[in-house]
Design an enzyme around this catalytic site. Structure first.
Site, short mmCIF file in Angstrom:
data_model
loop_
_atom_site.label_atom_id
_atom_site.label_comp_id
_atom_site.label_asym_id
_atom_site.label_seq_id
_atom_site.Cartn_x
_atom_site.Cartn_y
_atom_site.Cartn_z
N GLU A 68 -4.08 2.44 1.23
CA GLU A 68 -2.69 3.03 0.32
C GLU A 68 -1.61 3.21 1.42
O GLU A 68 -1.78 4.01 2.39
CB GLU A 68 -3.09 4.40 -0.21
CG GLU A 68 -1.57 5.07 -0.69
CD GLU A 68 -1.04 4.16 -1.72
OE1 GLU A 68 0.22 3.84 -1.69
OE2 GLU A 68 -1.65 3.94 -2.89
N ASP A 89 -3.82 -2.17 -7.35
CA ASP A 89 -2.49 -1.93 -8.09
C ASP A 89 -1.49 -2.13 -7.25
O ASP A 89 -0.77 -1.12 -6.59
CB ASP A 89 -2.77 -0.28 -8.77
CG ASP A 89 -1.83 0.15 -9.54
OD1 ASP A 89 -0.73 -0.54 -9.85
OD2 ASP A 89 -1.71 1.13 -9.96
N CYS A 145 2.25 -4.94 -13.21
CA CYS A 145 3.50 -4.37 -14.29
C CYS A 145 4.51 -5.46 -14.28
O CYS A 145 5.37 -5.34 -14.67
CB CYS A 145 4.03 -3.15 -13.42
SG CYS A 145 4.74 -3.41 -11.77
#
Length: 120
Positions: free
Chosen positions: A10, A51, A78
């Site tokens: 991350e 993601d 997305c």
């Protein structure tokens, strides 16, 4: 049952701290590597959940994912264009698309998340 071992990659430090807090609370053994996925040095894994931002994993990110040797990869997208490109790159690296589930996280907007499962 043993706690899960989890390595999270991350780049946003706050999100990484949230992941450690939320997952450790559930008994998971969590390590966060605070780098962008493109700079991360892959380690062996059974499962990868990615993601990425709207731009997707791209060739370098897909290479990192494939280098883990994971038999199962879950890609949250997305953007339909980046999903299509990343899916083709994953197929080129030996994965096949197992399923896609659309998730409407933002009702009354045009934004939809696609959760795709790839199997090697």
């Amino acid at each position: 049952m043993e706690p899960a071992r989890l390595v999270a990659v991350e780049s946003h430090r706050g999100a990484g701290a949230d992941a450690v807090h939320n997952l450790a609370h559930r008994g998971a053994d969590v390590r966060v590597e605070a780098v962008g996925f493109e700079q991360w040095k892959p380690i062996p894994a059974d499962l990868v959940v990615a993601d990425p931002t709207r731009r997707g994993l791209g060739p370098v990110g897909v290479d990192r994912l494939a280098a883990t040797g994971a038999e199962l990869a879950v890609l949250v997208s997305c953007d339909a264009g980046s999903l299509g490109r990343d899916a083709a790159l994953l197929v080129d690296r030996g994965y096949r698309l197992g399923s896609v589930t659309l998730v409407d996280l933002f009702p009354d907007t045009s934004h939809v998340e696609a959760v795709s499962v790839f199997v090697r």
